[in-house]
Motif scaffolding. Structure first.
Motif, PDB file in Angstrom:
ATOM      1  N   PRO A 191      26.256  49.170  40.080  1.00 27.58           N
ATOM      2  CA  PRO A 191      25.312  48.190  39.530  1.00 27.58           C
ATOM      3  C   PRO A 191      25.856  46.771  39.589  1.00 27.58           C
ATOM      4  N   VAL A 192      24.958  45.813  39.491  1.00 26.07           N
ATOM      5  CA  VAL A 192      25.302  44.389  39.431  1.00 26.07           C
ATOM      6  C   VAL A 192      24.662  43.813  38.178  1.00 26.07           C
ATOM      7  N   SER A 193      25.421  42.976  37.472  1.00 25.92           N
ATOM      8  CA  SER A 193      24.919  42.322  36.268  1.00 25.92           C
ATOM      9  C   SER A 193      25.175  40.821  36.364  1.00 25.92           C
ATOM     10  N   ILE A 194      24.118  40.067  36.196  1.00 25.18           N
ATOM     11  CA  ILE A 194      24.199  38.607  36.219  1.00 25.18           C
ATOM     12  C   ILE A 194      23.722  38.116  34.857  1.00 25.18           C
ATOM     13  N   GLY A 195      24.566  37.373  34.172  1.00 23.59           N
ATOM     14  CA  GLY A 195      24.262  36.924  32.819  1.00 23.59           C
ATOM     15  C   GLY A 195      23.142  35.907  32.764  1.00 23.59           C
TER      16      GLY A 195
ATOM     17  N   ASP B   7      34.290  40.111  39.953  1.00 20.36           N
ATOM     18  CA  ASP B   7      33.662  39.583  38.747  1.00 20.36           C
ATOM     19  C   ASP B   7      33.983  38.102  38.562  1.00 20.36           C
ATOM     20  N   ILE B   8      33.002  37.375  38.042  1.00 20.76           N
ATOM     21  CA  ILE B   8      33.153  35.952  37.736  1.00 20.76           C
ATOM     22  C   ILE B   8      32.891  35.793  36.236  1.00 20.76           C
ATOM     23  N   PRO B   9      33.888  35.343  35.466  1.00 20.48           N
ATOM     24  CA  PRO B   9      33.701  35.197  34.019  1.00 20.48           C
ATOM     25  C   PRO B   9      32.654  34.135  33.667  1.00 20.48           C
ATOM     26  N   GLY B  10      32.070  34.288  32.503  1.00 23.13           N
ATOM     27  CA  GLY B  10      31.107  33.312  32.011  1.00 23.13           C
ATOM     28  C   GLY B  10      31.685  31.909  31.989  1.00 23.13           C
TER      29      GLY B  10
ATOM     30  N   LEU C  32      20.159  46.411  39.098  1.00 21.18           N
ATOM     31  CA  LEU C  32      20.493  45.004  39.336  1.00 21.18           C
ATOM     32  C   LEU C  32      19.837  44.247  38.197  1.00 21.18           C
ATOM     33  N   ILE C  33      20.647  43.698  37.313  1.00 22.48           N
ATOM     34  CA  ILE C  33      20.139  43.040  36.109  1.00 22.48           C
ATOM     35  C   ILE C  33      20.468  41.558  36.174  1.00 22.48           C
ATOM     36  N   ILE C  34      19.436  40.722  36.022  1.00 19.95           N
ATOM     37  CA  ILE C  34      19.575  39.266  36.033  1.00 19.95           C
ATOM     38  C   ILE C  34      19.041  38.764  34.693  1.00 19.95           C
ATOM     39  N   GLY C  35      19.796  37.912  34.037  1.00 18.56           N
ATOM     40  CA  GLY C  35      19.445  37.440  32.700  1.00 18.56           C
ATOM     41  C   GLY C  35      18.354  36.384  32.675  1.00 18.56           C
TER      42      GLY C  35
END
Length: 168
Positions: free
Chosen positions: A116-120, A152-155, A81-84
């Protein structure tokens, strides 16, 4: 004075000090801990903070200057789980990298599903939102309160609802 009485006096003093300085009341754990120290203990990025009431499981990586609000669940037990950087993860947000739907409905025959989850960076996630396994949220996205993010939610997108959908 017995130990309980001593702790009650200390609690009242700490509560009064918190109210005086910040005009807020917080749970005992947050009176006794430092949010930035908690974040450092998980090797989160410099300047990030995390309340004592946050449940952190598995592989959770957080960038710099990110605020994790109270009563969140950051569950990286199903993959990273990655958070920017510079994110706000509001109170009560749950982020999961697994679910047990197929395992439960198959009476234990099927495995736990993991992704996995990725949050920009620069992402705001509103209070009491849920982010499901396998989701990527791009940089500078805004997720409205009480949303279910299951795709997914685009930037740069503003999305809310159940399920969360991009808004004009």
């Amino acid at each position: 004075m017995d130990l309980l009485s001593t702790l009650q006096v200390l609690y009242r003093r700490l509560t009064a000090e918190m109210r005086s300085k910040y005009d807020r009341r917080v749970p005992l754990g947050d009176l006794l801990t430092d949010r930035w120290e908690i974040a450092r203990s998980y090797a989160f990025g410099a300047g990030s903070s995390c309340y004592d009431s946050v449940l952190i499981l598995g592989d959770v990586r957080v960038g710099e200057n990110t605020w994790i609000g109270p009563n969140c669940i950051l569950d990286g037990s199903g993959g990273p789980l990655i958070i920017g950087d510079w994110c706000s993860i509001s109170a009560g947000v749950h982020i999961y990298t697994h679910d047990t739907v197929r395992r439960s409905t198959s009476l234990g025959v099927d495995p736990i599903d993991k992704a996995p989850v990725s949050i920009g960076s620069g992402v705001y996630i509103g209070p009491n939102s849920v982010v499901a396994k396998g989701v990527t949220i791009g940089d500078k996205a805004v997720i409205g309160a009480m949303s279910l993010v299951n795709r997914d939610i685009p930037g740069g997108t503003r999305a809310w609802g159940t399920p969360a959908r991009a808004q004009p």
